[in-house]
Scaffold this motif. Structure first.
Motif, mmCIF file in Angstrom:
data_model
loop_
_atom_site.group_PDB
_atom_site.id
_atom_site.type_symbol
_atom_site.label_atom_id
_atom_site.label_comp_id
_atom_site.label_asym_id
_atom_site.label_seq_id
_atom_site.Cartn_x
_atom_site.Cartn_y
_atom_site.Cartn_z
ATOM 1 N N PRO A 198 50.788 123.365 58.213
ATOM 2 C CA PRO A 198 51.129 122.359 59.231
ATOM 3 C C PRO A 198 51.760 121.098 58.655
ATOM 4 C CG PRO A 198 48.757 122.472 58.898
ATOM 5 C CD PRO A 198 49.348 123.638 58.173
ATOM 6 N N ASP A 199 51.505 120.805 57.376
ATOM 7 C CA ASP A 199 52.080 119.610 56.772
ATOM 8 C C ASP A 199 53.369 119.901 56.010
ATOM 9 O OD1 ASP A 199 50.907 121.143 54.853
ATOM 10 O OD2 ASP A 199 49.863 119.496 53.839
ATOM 11 N N ASP A 200 53.885 121.115 56.115
ATOM 12 C CA ASP A 200 55.141 121.467 55.441
ATOM 13 C C ASP A 200 56.300 120.766 56.149
ATOM 14 O OD1 ASP A 200 57.519 122.825 54.522
ATOM 15 O OD2 ASP A 200 56.233 124.473 53.854
ATOM 16 N N PRO A 201 57.099 119.982 55.416
ATOM 17 C CA PRO A 201 58.207 119.247 56.066
ATOM 18 C C PRO A 201 59.255 120.167 56.689
ATOM 19 C CG PRO A 201 58.377 119.140 53.655
ATOM 20 C CD PRO A 201 57.036 119.724 53.968
ATOM 21 N N ARG A 202 59.253 121.426 56.333
ATOM 22 C CA ARG A 202 60.228 122.360 56.912
ATOM 23 C C ARG A 202 59.846 122.827 58.313
ATOM 24 N NH1 ARG A 202 60.330 127.101 52.671
ATOM 25 N NH2 ARG A 202 58.085 126.676 52.802
ATOM 26 N N LEU A 203 58.612 122.544 58.734
ATOM 27 C CA LEU A 203 58.101 123.109 59.995
ATOM 28 C C LEU A 203 58.955 122.750 61.210
ATOM 29 C CD1 LEU A 203 56.012 124.743 61.518
ATOM 30 C CD2 LEU A 203 54.531 122.722 61.580
ATOM 31 N N PRO A 204 59.260 121.453 61.461
ATOM 32 C CA PRO A 204 60.057 121.157 62.663
ATOM 33 C C PRO A 204 61.453 121.764 62.609
ATOM 34 C CG PRO A 204 59.787 119.196 61.300
ATOM 35 C CD PRO A 204 58.853 120.232 60.757
ATOM 36 N N VAL A 205 62.074 121.770 61.415
ATOM 37 C CA VAL A 205 63.413 122.357 61.295
ATOM 38 C C VAL A 205 63.352 123.860 61.550
ATOM 39 C CG1 VAL A 205 65.358 122.756 59.743
ATOM 40 C CG2 VAL A 205 64.165 120.577 59.697
ATOM 41 N N THR A 206 62.272 124.492 61.105
ATOM 42 C CA THR A 206 62.107 125.932 61.331
ATOM 43 C C THR A 206 62.064 126.249 62.823
ATOM 44 O OG1 THR A 206 60.917 126.220 59.247
ATOM 45 C CG2 THR A 206 60.586 127.903 60.925
ATOM 46 N N ILE A 207 61.327 125.434 63.585
ATOM 47 C CA ILE A 207 61.252 125.646 65.041
ATOM 48 C C ILE A 207 62.610 125.388 65.686
ATOM 49 C CG2 ILE A 207 60.105 124.946 67.160
ATOM 50 C CD1 ILE A 207 58.335 126.451 65.127
ATOM 51 N N ILE A 208 63.294 124.344 65.219
ATOM 52 C CA ILE A 208 64.633 124.055 65.744
ATOM 53 C C ILE A 208 65.576 125.223 65.440
ATOM 54 C CG2 ILE A 208 66.665 122.573 65.472
ATOM 55 C CD1 ILE A 208 64.696 120.240 64.969
ATOM 56 N N ASN A 209 65.449 125.791 64.254
ATOM 57 C CA ASN A 209 66.298 126.936 63.889
ATOM 58 C C ASN A 209 66.088 128.116 64.829
ATOM 59 O OD1 ASN A 209 67.322 125.495 61.751
ATOM 60 N ND2 ASN A 209 66.034 126.464 60.195
ATOM 61 N N VAL A 210 64.839 128.327 65.251
ATOM 62 C CA VAL A 210 64.541 129.407 66.186
ATOM 63 C C VAL A 210 65.249 129.171 67.516
ATOM 64 C CG1 VAL A 210 62.712 130.525 67.519
ATOM 65 C CG2 VAL A 210 62.341 129.993 65.101
#
Length: 610
Positions: A198-210
């Motif tokens: 949950p604290d991985d900085p890539r998380l929001p970008v990953t959701i945006i990529n989806v």
């Protein structure tokens, strides 16, 4: 939020994704099979959970969980596994026995899915890596492990079970299928999110990529539809575009940017449409487009990983080397999954009888598998209406095409009449009027008087030609007397010329034709009579109307005793034969020319009575 809570939450979202599959597949199959599809999803899920959690996970990772974070991972992997083992059954819907599908789901959860998962993901739960993983193979959240695996199982299944008897009777509930797409899209956030902390900085970008990939996937599929097929039948293309793009981005959602994700989604959507065309070419019948979305999307995503992933995430020294490893992973997946699945379905076909009987398929699996009498009775009533609506729509489409072509032919005829009739008369009138003017200016009043008489005659001819064209636009005889009256008028007009003696023999009463059919037949017969008058040199012409009872066709025969011609010569091209043949073919009829030089011509036209 701790990683244990986060992964557990994502696993719950993935579990909810099963309701998306139920809605999507239930909306795309016929109503007589909806219950079967829904219950199959439920039972496959249950069987998959029990088998994978008790045996499959251990085969895949070599040990069972012990710590809380390992139990959270265990939960997420169960959800991944049951997603894979429930997907393929949708492709085989509407003709496959329920028990065979459940057996196949169990075997997939026990051995097919875990073995490839061990090759690609063993290092997710252990210090050492699986064979493919150690070579540098990349699959972030299951494009190949989950979805490509399901796609190859589905491909083997539909090849063995064969096509459905009916594939064009429509869908049970398209809004339900759309709801299923939205639920699946939502579930994909859990799919990709579960692979990150949950604290991985890539998380929001990953959701945006989806989101970006799914959105552009629709455009890719629609572009394929409009550019290649050039049609507006984009309903399933839009579904395929979204889902194939979601599958594709699953391979690299944490390794790339939103812009690159949109490109991956577009490519995946386009590839899904190409896959649909290939499947039609080879008559592969997938009831809910599992192969177009999960298999095509999985392959696209794995290959795009080598091209669109940031270089810092690549497991090989160069992108070309990474692409080679990705190809290898796809080949291994095919070799293992497709081969074992094909053998499994062949065994089921030989022992447990994989496919229902033709009669059971006709009735629908709701009544056959679950004895749902109420739904079956309602479906019988609905099916009769659906069949009637389908036939009516087919007839309306045919009439619409007929009207469009007829309108175009009438325009061409009008242009031809204006050019050859009024146009020539007016051109001659212009020349004669100019001559008269010169004669008056030169003082040749006697010559001018003669020319004036010719001018008056040409003016009358032009007016007559105009009236004929206006009458021809909407033949009065056809409106008042129907086709029989119109043909009688054409015969009387031909006789009035004094060129030929024309007769009409009606051997059988003419059936009722709609207005468009009557107009096309009238024009074809009118063209025949004009050819007799202008080109044949005949002095006798006979029109015979009769019914071909054996073929349920009505026959129009126009014969003359003229000079005849060879239909394949250049001279015959100006007789309007191709136009007549087009009209009759458009009506679903047959057109034939029999002509002997020196003896005459017979043209036969037959059109369906109904």
């Amino acid at each position: 939020m701790s990683s244990v809570v986060w992964v557990t939450l994502c696993s719950i979202i993935i579990f909810f994704l099963q309701s998306g599959f139920a809605c999507y597949e239930g909306g795309l199959v016929q109503s007589k099979n909806v219950i079967s599809v829904a219950i199959e999803n439920l039972i496959s899920l249950s069987v998959g959970v029990l088998i994978f959690s008790s045996c499959g996970f251990y085969i895949m990772y070599g040990r069972m969980p012990a710590e809380p974070d390992e139990w959270a991972f265990f939960l997420s992997q169960i959800m991944f596994a049951v997603t894979s083992v429930t997907i393929f059954a949708g492709a085989m819907s509407e003709r496959t026995k329920f028990t065979s599908l459940i057996i196949a789901a169990g075997v997939s959860a026990l051995i097919i899915y875990p073995v490839f998962g061990r090759l690609a993901w063993f290092g997710h739960f252990n210090s050492s890596k699986g064979l493919l993983e150690a070579m540098g193979y990349m699959d972030f959240a299951g494009a190949s492990v989950v979805h490509m695996t399901a796609g190859f199982i589905a491909l083997a299944g539909v090849i063995v079970v064969g096509r459905r008897a009916e594939t064009k009777r429509g869908f049970s509930n398209i809004p339900l299928a759309v709801l299923g797409v939205f639920i699946l899209w939502f579930g994909w956030f859990g799919f990709n999110g579960a692979m990150l902390n949950p604290d991985d900085p890539r998380l929001p970008v990953t959701i945006i990529n989806v989101i970006a990939a799914g959105s552009s996937g629709v455009l890719g599929a629609l572009c394929g539809n409009f550019l290649i097929k050039r049609s507006g039948h984009f309903l399933l293309s839009s579904f395929d575009g979204v889902l194939s793009a979601l599958v594709a981005i699953t391979a690299l959602s944490a390794y790339t940017s939103p812009a690159a994700s949109a490109a991956v989604g577009f490519i995946a959507g386009f590839a899904a449409y190409i896959t649909t065309r290939i499947m039609k070419r080879f008559s592969i019948d997938d009831a809910v487009h599992v192969i177009q979305t999960h298999l095509s999307g999985g392959i696209t995503g794995c290959l795009c990983t080598a091209v669109f992933a940031h270089s810092t995430y690549l497991q090989c020294d160069t992108r070309l080397e990474q692409l080679g490893i990705q190809f290898l992973g796809i080949a291994v997946n095919f070799a293992w999954v497709f081969t074992v699945s094909y053998i499994m379905f062949r065994i089921l076909a030989a022992t447990a009888s994989l496919r229902v009987s033709a009669e059971e398929e006709r009735k629908g699996l709701n009544i056959v598998e679950f004895n749902d009498i109420y739904t079956w009775e309602n479906q019988q009533i609905t099916a009769s209406y659906e069949s009637e609506i389908y036939d009516k729509n087919k007839l309306l489409r045919k009439q619409a095409r007929l009207l469009a072509v007829t309108e175009e032919q009438e325009k061409e005829r009008l242009a031809h009449d204006i050019h050859d009739g009024v146009g020539q008369s007016l051109s001659a009138l212009k020349v004669v009027a100019g001559l008269e003017k010169l004669q008056i200016e030169s003082g040749d009043l006697e010559g001018a008087a003669v020319t004036a008489a010719k001018t008056e005659e040409l003016a009358r001819t032009s007016i007559k030609e105009m009236r004929n064209i206006l009458n021809n636009l909407k033949p009065e005889s056809l409106e008042k007397g129907g086709l029989t009256g119109g043909i009688k008028y054409l015969v009387d007009t031909a006789n009035a010329t004094g060129i030929v003696e024309c007769s009409l023999d009606i051997l059988d009463e003419m059936p009722e034709f709609d207005n468009t059919v009557q107009l096309n037949l009238y024009r074809a017969i009118q063209e025949c009579i004009n050819n007799v008058l202008k080109h044949s040199g005949a002095h006798e012409c006979t029109i015979t109307l009769s019914r071909n009872h054996r073929k349920d066709m009505y026959r129009f025969v126009i014969s003359d005793n003229g000079k005849g011609f060879r239909p394949d010569t250049i001279e015959s091209k100006g007789l309007g034969l191709s136009s007549m043949e087009d009209r009759i073919s458009m009506l679903g009829g047959r057109f034939r020319i029999d002509s002997i030089v020196g003896k005459g011509t017979q043209i036969t036209m037959e059109v369906p009575c109904k």
